[in-house]
Enzyme design. Structure first.
Site, short mmCIF file in Angstrom:
data_model
loop_
_atom_site.label_atom_id
_atom_site.label_comp_id
_atom_site.label_asym_id
_atom_site.label_seq_id
_atom_site.Cartn_x
_atom_site.Cartn_y
_atom_site.Cartn_z
N LYS A 8 0.87 -1.21 0.00
CA LYS A 8 0.00 0.00 0.00
C LYS A 8 0.88 1.23 0.00
CE LYS A 8 1.07 1.08 4.50
NZ LYS A 8 1.93 2.19 4.88
N ASP A 132 -1.21 -1.64 10.89
CA ASP A 132 -1.41 -1.61 9.43
C ASP A 132 -2.11 -2.85 8.88
OD1 ASP A 132 -0.41 0.74 8.52
OD2 ASP A 132 1.38 -0.10 7.61
C1 LIG Z 1 2.77 4.52 10.23
C2 LIG Z 1 2.12 3.48 9.36
O1 LIG Z 1 3.07 2.83 8.55
C3 LIG Z 1 1.11 4.15 8.45
O2 LIG Z 1 0.70 3.31 7.45
C4 LIG Z 1 1.42 2.44 10.20
O3 LIG Z 1 0.40 3.02 10.96
C5 LIG Z 1 2.33 1.61 11.04
O4 LIG Z 1 1.67 0.41 11.27
P1 LIG Z 1 2.46 -0.95 11.67
O5 LIG Z 1 3.79 -0.98 10.99
O6 LIG Z 1 1.49 -2.07 11.46
O7 LIG Z 1 2.67 -0.65 13.20
P2 LIG Z 1 2.83 -1.65 14.42
O8 LIG Z 1 3.68 -2.81 13.99
O9 LIG Z 1 1.49 -1.90 15.00
O10 LIG Z 1 3.65 -0.71 15.41
C6 LIG Z 1 5.03 -0.43 15.34
C7 LIG Z 1 5.34 0.74 16.26
O11 LIG Z 1 4.92 1.97 15.63
C8 LIG Z 1 4.32 2.86 16.56
N1 LIG Z 1 2.94 3.17 16.15
C9 LIG Z 1 2.34 2.48 15.15
C10 LIG Z 1 1.05 2.80 14.73
C11 LIG Z 1 0.38 3.87 15.38
N2 LIG Z 1 -0.86 4.24 15.03
N3 LIG Z 1 1.00 4.54 16.38
C12 LIG Z 1 2.28 4.22 16.78
O12 LIG Z 1 2.83 4.86 17.66
C13 LIG Z 1 4.42 2.19 17.92
O13 LIG Z 1 5.60 2.65 18.53
C14 LIG Z 1 4.55 0.72 17.57
O14 LIG Z 1 5.26 0.01 18.56
N1 LIG Z 2 6.37 -11.23 6.56
C1 LIG Z 2 7.20 -10.24 6.84
N2 LIG Z 2 7.75 -9.51 5.84
C2 LIG Z 2 8.58 -8.47 6.14
N3 LIG Z 2 8.92 -8.10 7.36
C3 LIG Z 2 8.39 -8.79 8.39
C4 LIG Z 2 7.51 -9.87 8.16
N4 LIG Z 2 7.14 -10.36 9.36
C5 LIG Z 2 7.75 -9.61 10.28
N5 LIG Z 2 8.51 -8.66 9.72
C6 LIG Z 2 9.29 -7.64 10.46
O1 LIG Z 2 8.70 -6.35 10.19
C7 LIG Z 2 9.71 -5.39 9.89
C8 LIG Z 2 9.23 -4.37 8.83
O2 LIG Z 2 8.02 -4.75 8.24
P1 LIG Z 2 7.31 -3.96 7.05
O3 LIG Z 2 7.92 -4.31 5.76
O4 LIG Z 2 5.82 -4.12 7.22
O5 LIG Z 2 7.65 -2.47 7.43
P2 LIG Z 2 7.48 -1.19 6.63
O6 LIG Z 2 7.99 -1.37 5.24
O7 LIG Z 2 8.12 -0.11 7.43
O8 LIG Z 2 5.91 -0.99 6.49
P3 LIG Z 2 4.85 -0.28 7.47
O9 LIG Z 2 5.59 0.44 8.54
O10 LIG Z 2 4.09 0.61 6.56
O11 LIG Z 2 4.03 -1.44 7.99
C9 LIG Z 2 10.89 -6.19 9.39
O12 LIG Z 2 12.09 -5.58 9.81
C10 LIG Z 2 10.73 -7.59 10.01
O13 LIG Z 2 11.53 -7.73 11.14
#
Ligand SMILES: C[C@](O)(CO)[C@H](O)COP(=O)(O)OP(=O)(O)OC[C@H]1O[C@@H](n2ccc(N)nc2=O)[C@H](O)[C@@H]1O
Ligand SMILES: Nc1ncnc2c1ncn2[C@@H]1O[C@H](COP(=O)(O)OP(=O)(O)OP(=O)(O)O)[C@@H](O)[C@H]1O
Length: 266
Positions: A8, A132
């Site tokens: 996305k 997310d």
């Molecule tokens: C910022 C975005 O990438 C926008 O699309 C997302 O909301 C992040 O979603 P995500 O990666 O699924 O996040 P999570 O894995 O639930 O959270 C990772 C960390 O991001 C922060 N986090 C995330 C989502 C949110 N609404 N508030 C936060 O403060 C928190 O510190 C959390 O520990």
């Molecule tokens: N199936 C997976 N694919 C990728 N990363 C994964 C998966 N499962 C767990 N992770 C952990 O999640 C971390 C980042 O994930 P992801 O690719 O969703 O992050 P991002 O690209 O920052 O996206 P977003 O913050 O928007 O969710 C990686 O460093 C990894 O440790």
């Protein structure tokens, strides 16, 4: 069974307040794009996870597919499965790749093992795995609010445009990007702004993470500037970065960006 979890982009992202649970309330538009992983699950005699393609950091136990399996297993009688993920969606990109794998895993298990879960029930499982993840259950353009896991439908179709996504050789963790953010309620909600003509988006629609991320990574700011220079109607970093997308009327020539970065023409 094989499914193809997609990425996305976020069009606009306002971080509105800090929550008592350590998360932040935010508002954003999620828009699905055509960069995909491949996720295969087959019944097996023991639970296993393998992957090919991009290297996934972290332990297998922490992979969101494995976490999804354990979460569903709490409530359902599941056989062991072997999971194979071919990873193509850039990681640490703000593209929700891991989150998409988790949501598609839940959808796949629901179909394959006839769990009878409704969309709402699958969404509830998904949001327990990450903020997310919930979006990818229905996987259609939405206005998202609260932790990014509550939704309002919107009408948004960018299929007449060319979207280009640039991934620099930098990975940004979501936690890192949230540090240093000062939440604020925007004057106008994205829910309304998204209905403005795309040509006007750059005047009104912003991603709050750019402020903190661009400070430490000037090259990402440079990519956004280059996309505007190449004729983008709108350009922004996606989510917490590091990828940057541009929306164009016609496919731009971005060869000059291709050496250092990975460029996806969607
Ligand atoms: C910022 C975005 O990438 C926008 O699309 C997302 O909301 C992040 O979603 P995500 O990666 O699924 O996040 P999570 O894995 O639930 O959270 C990772 C960390 O991001 C922060 N986090 C995330 C989502 C949110 N609404 N508030 C936060 O403060 C928190 O510190 C959390 O520990
Ligand atoms: N199936 C997976 N694919 C990728 N990363 C994964 C998966 N499962 C767990 N992770 C952990 O999640 C971390 C980042 O994930 P992801 O690719 O969703 O992050 P991002 O690209 O920052 O996206 P977003 O913050 O928007 O969710 C990686 O460093 C990894 O440790």
């Amino acid at each position: 069974m094989i499914l193809f979890p997609n990425a996305k982009i976020n069009i606009g992202l306002n971080i509105t307040e800090r929550r008592p649970d350590g998360y932040h309330n935010l508002e954003t538009i999620f828009y699905p794009i055509d960069i995909k992983d491949a996720l295969e699950v087959v019944k097996s005699d023991k639970l296993s996870f393998t992957s090919t393609g991009l290297e996934i950091p972290g332990l297998i136990e922490d992979n969101l597919c494995i976490k999804g399996y354990h979460l569903l297993k709490l409530d359902h009688d599941l056989p062991p499965v072997s999971i194979h993920l071919h990873k193509h969606i850039p990681i640490g990109a703000g593209l929700g790749g891991g989150s998409s794998d988790a949501a598609f895993f839940i959808r796949l298990m629901n179909d394959e093992f006839k769990l009878g879960l409704s969309v709402e029930e699958m969404t509830n499982y998904a949001r327990r795995l990450g903020a997310d993840c919930a979006f990818f259950i229905e996987n259609k353009p939405v206005f998202a609010f609260e932790r990014g896991d509550e939704f309002e439908s919107i009408k948004l179709d960018l299929s007449a445009y060319k979207i280009v996504l640039v991934m620099p050789p930098v990975h940004i963790s979501t936690g890192e990007a949230f540090r240093g953010i000062k939440p604020a309620t925007p004057k106008e909600s994205l829910f309304d702004l998204i209905n403005e003509p795309i040509a006007d988006w750059k005047k009104f629609i912003k991603n709050d993470f750019e402020q903190t991320v661009f400070k430490n990574h000037v090259e990402i700011r440079g990519i956004k500037a280059a996309l505007y220079e190449a004729g983008a109607i709108y350009s922004s970093m996606s989510g917490s970065g590091a990828s940057v997308f541009g929306i164009f009327a016609d496919t731009p020539d971005l060869k000059f960006l291709e050496g250092e970065n990975e460029v996806f023409y969607l």
